[in-house]
Design an enzyme around this catalytic site. Structure first.
Site, PDB file in Angstrom:
ATOM      1  N   TYR A  31       0.827  -1.207   0.000  1.00 22.86           N
ATOM      2  CA  TYR A  31       0.000   0.000   0.000  1.00 22.86           C
ATOM      3  C   TYR A  31       0.860   1.255   0.000  1.00 22.86           C
ATOM      4  O   TYR A  31       2.078   1.193   0.234  1.00 22.86           O
ATOM      5  CB  TYR A  31      -0.925   0.013   1.215  1.00 22.86           C
ATOM      6  CG  TYR A  31      -0.240   0.417   2.502  1.00 22.86           C
ATOM      7  CD1 TYR A  31      -0.369   1.706   3.011  1.00 22.86           C
ATOM      8  CD2 TYR A  31       0.560  -0.486   3.216  1.00 22.86           C
ATOM      9  CE1 TYR A  31       0.274   2.084   4.186  1.00 22.86           C
ATOM     10  CE2 TYR A  31       1.185  -0.118   4.384  1.00 22.86           C
ATOM     11  CZ  TYR A  31       1.044   1.159   4.870  1.00 22.86           C
ATOM     12  OH  TYR A  31       1.694   1.538   6.030  1.00 22.86           O
ATOM     13  N   ARG A  50       7.960   3.542  -5.262  1.00 26.33           N
ATOM     14  CA  ARG A  50       8.128   2.686  -4.084  1.00 26.33           C
ATOM     15  C   ARG A  50       7.078   1.568  -4.075  1.00 26.33           C
ATOM     16  O   ARG A  50       7.362   0.428  -3.681  1.00 26.33           O
ATOM     17  CB  ARG A  50       8.048   3.506  -2.802  1.00 26.33           C
ATOM     18  CG  ARG A  50       8.385   2.698  -1.551  1.00 26.33           C
ATOM     19  CD  ARG A  50       8.484   3.558  -0.311  1.00 26.33           C
ATOM     20  NE  ARG A  50       7.191   4.164   0.036  1.00 26.33           N
ATOM     21  CZ  ARG A  50       7.007   4.954   1.093  1.00 26.33           C
ATOM     22  NH1 ARG A  50       8.027   5.251   1.888  1.00 26.33           N
ATOM     23  NH2 ARG A  50       5.818   5.463   1.348  1.00 26.33           N
ATOM     24  N   ARG A  98      -7.818 -20.487  -0.014  1.00 22.19           N
ATOM     25  CA  ARG A  98      -7.004 -20.144   1.138  1.00 22.19           C
ATOM     26  C   ARG A  98      -5.943 -21.212   1.434  1.00 22.19           C
ATOM     27  O   ARG A  98      -6.205 -22.239   2.050  1.00 22.19           O
ATOM     28  CB  ARG A  98      -7.870 -19.924   2.386  1.00 22.19           C
ATOM     29  CG  ARG A  98      -7.065 -19.280   3.499  1.00 22.19           C
ATOM     30  CD  ARG A  98      -7.733 -19.318   4.850  1.00 22.19           C
ATOM     31  NE  ARG A  98      -6.919 -18.603   5.821  1.00 22.19           N
ATOM     32  CZ  ARG A  98      -5.798 -19.091   6.373  1.00 22.19           C
ATOM     33  NH1 ARG A  98      -5.370 -20.303   6.034  1.00 22.19           N
ATOM     34  NH2 ARG A  98      -5.118 -18.370   7.252  1.00 22.19           N
ATOM     35  N   LYS A 144       6.662  -1.989   1.967  1.00 20.38           N
ATOM     36  CA  LYS A 144       5.484  -1.355   2.562  1.00 20.38           C
ATOM     37  C   LYS A 144       4.294  -2.302   2.397  1.00 20.38           C
ATOM     38  O   LYS A 144       3.421  -2.116   1.553  1.00 20.38           O
ATOM     39  CB  LYS A 144       5.211   0.004   1.915  1.00 20.38           C
ATOM     40  CG  LYS A 144       4.317   0.914   2.758  1.00 20.38           C
ATOM     41  CD  LYS A 144       4.310   2.323   2.184  1.00 20.38           C
ATOM     42  CE  LYS A 144       3.365   3.240   2.948  1.00 20.38           C
ATOM     43  NZ  LYS A 144       3.817   3.514   4.321  1.00 20.38           N
ATOM     44  N   GLU A 176      12.933   3.231  13.714  1.00 17.80           N
ATOM     45  CA  GLU A 176      11.927   4.165  13.204  1.00 17.80           C
ATOM     46  C   GLU A 176      10.699   4.078  14.083  1.00 17.80           C
ATOM     47  O   GLU A 176      10.670   3.335  15.079  1.00 17.80           O
ATOM     48  CB  GLU A 176      11.576   3.819  11.761  1.00 17.80           C
ATOM     49  CG  GLU A 176      10.989   2.420  11.598  1.00 17.80           C
ATOM     50  CD  GLU A 176      10.673   2.057  10.163  1.00 17.80           C
ATOM     51  OE1 GLU A 176      10.661   2.950   9.301  1.00 17.80           O
ATOM     52  OE2 GLU A 176      10.424   0.868   9.890  1.00 17.80           O
ATOM     53  N   LEU A 200      11.468   1.512   6.756  1.00 17.28           N
ATOM     54  CA  LEU A 200      10.857   1.904   5.490  1.00 17.28           C
ATOM     55  C   LEU A 200      11.463   3.245   5.104  1.00 17.28           C
ATOM     56  O   LEU A 200      11.434   4.195   5.899  1.00 17.28           O
ATOM     57  CB  LEU A 200       9.340   2.047   5.637  1.00 17.28           C
ATOM     58  CG  LEU A 200       8.621   2.484   4.355  1.00 17.28           C
ATOM     59  CD1 LEU A 200       8.640   1.365   3.321  1.00 17.28           C
ATOM     60  CD2 LEU A 200       7.197   2.914   4.651  1.00 17.28           C
TER      61      LEU A 200
END
Length: 283
Positions: A31, A50, A98, A144, A176, A200
């Site tokens: 995302y 990115r 799944r 991310k 971070e 990140l």
């Protein structure tokens, strides 16, 4: 509200998510969040670059080109008349039975929609307090991904304890925040964690480093400990939504004089000038 679902803009109430989507069941996806100022997507190309890097790292092949995705995101902004806020977009691996493993050829699912928020000026002017916690996340924080459970747990803990953010410590070194990058300043030298797999590489982080170069401000991408952070003259965190946020207290200890640092405020001014210039050029 109009939402982008793959290649179509639909009303929010008409959006349907398949229960076998791997993003829903496994967090198998990526995302981005892009800041919108006066209808302009700030650093959109960098966010898209990115996004595609994250996709490649986890083996997703986006069906859209970068230019096609950019065009679709700009449609979302225009259709929703979004002037101030952000746009969220994610891509999951797609729908499949799944199982942890998956077959090749699954069609990825893209969704994007507007976020409505404004600059957190009060906190930027007064500074915020943060907590620290052991960094127990996986070691591919450079991706991310949708897998944010530990970040959520620590962000919620900060919220419940009256703090703005939690800063992670891995092997004695500061990495971070749950959704931010962190900078410290000591003796007129700014330090921030190197852009490796343990953080990140934030878009705002990269922009700040560019501005520091432009303004001839000394900085190092170098590891530092929690004690060095506590002993800093100034501390600030950066993100798409927070821009440059002064940190005035860490684990209850006052940083500097307990007020937003002069250098931190100046760096934020440099960023705002950059944003304003881009807005003017876009008119």
């Amino acid at each position: 509200m109009k939402v982008l679902v793959n290649n179509d803009l639909v009303r929010r109430e008409d959006v349907r998510i398949d229960f076998e989507d791997r993003g829903y069941q496994f967090g198998d996806g990526i995302y981005e969040v892009v800041r919108i100022y006066k209808g302009i997507a700030y650093e959109l190309n960098e966010h898209i670059n990115r996004f595609y890097r994250s996709a490649i790292e986890i083996g997703i092949t986006p069906p859209q080109s970068k230019n096609e995705l950019k065009g679709k995101l700009e449609e979302v902004i225009k259709e929703n008349k979004l002037l101030d806020g952000g746009i969220y977009f994610q891509m999951t691996r797609g729908v499949a039975p799944r199982k942890h493993q998956y077959e090749k050829g699954i069609t990825p699912n893209l969704i994007a929609y507007p976020l409505y928020f404004t600059r957190p000026e009060k906190q930027q002017n007064e500074g915020v307090s943060v907590l620290t916690a052991d960094d127990l996340r996986w070691q591919r924080c450079d991706i991310k991904s949708l897998n944010l459970l530990y970040n959520i747990m620590m962000k919620q803990n900060a919220h419940e304890n009256g703090a703005f953010e939690t800063i992670f410590i891995r092997d004695e070194f500061v990495t971070e925040g749950t959704s931010t990058n962190i900078f410290m300043m000591k003796d007129n030298v700014i330090r921030t964690h190197p852009a490796n797999n343990n953080i990140l590489n934030g878009i705002t982080r990269m922009k700040i480093l560019q501005l520091l170069n432009k303004e001839h401000i000394t900085y190092e991408e170098k590891l530092f400990t929690k004690q060095e952070l506590l002993d800093a003259d100034e501390v600030f965190i950066t993100s798409t939504t927070s821009e440059v946020m002064p940190v005035t207290k860490i684990d209850g200890q006052i940083i500097g004089n307990g007020k937003p640092g002069m250098n931190t405020m100046k760096i934020h001014e440099f960023l705002l000038e950059e944003i304003n210039t881009i807005q003017i050029e876009a008119l």
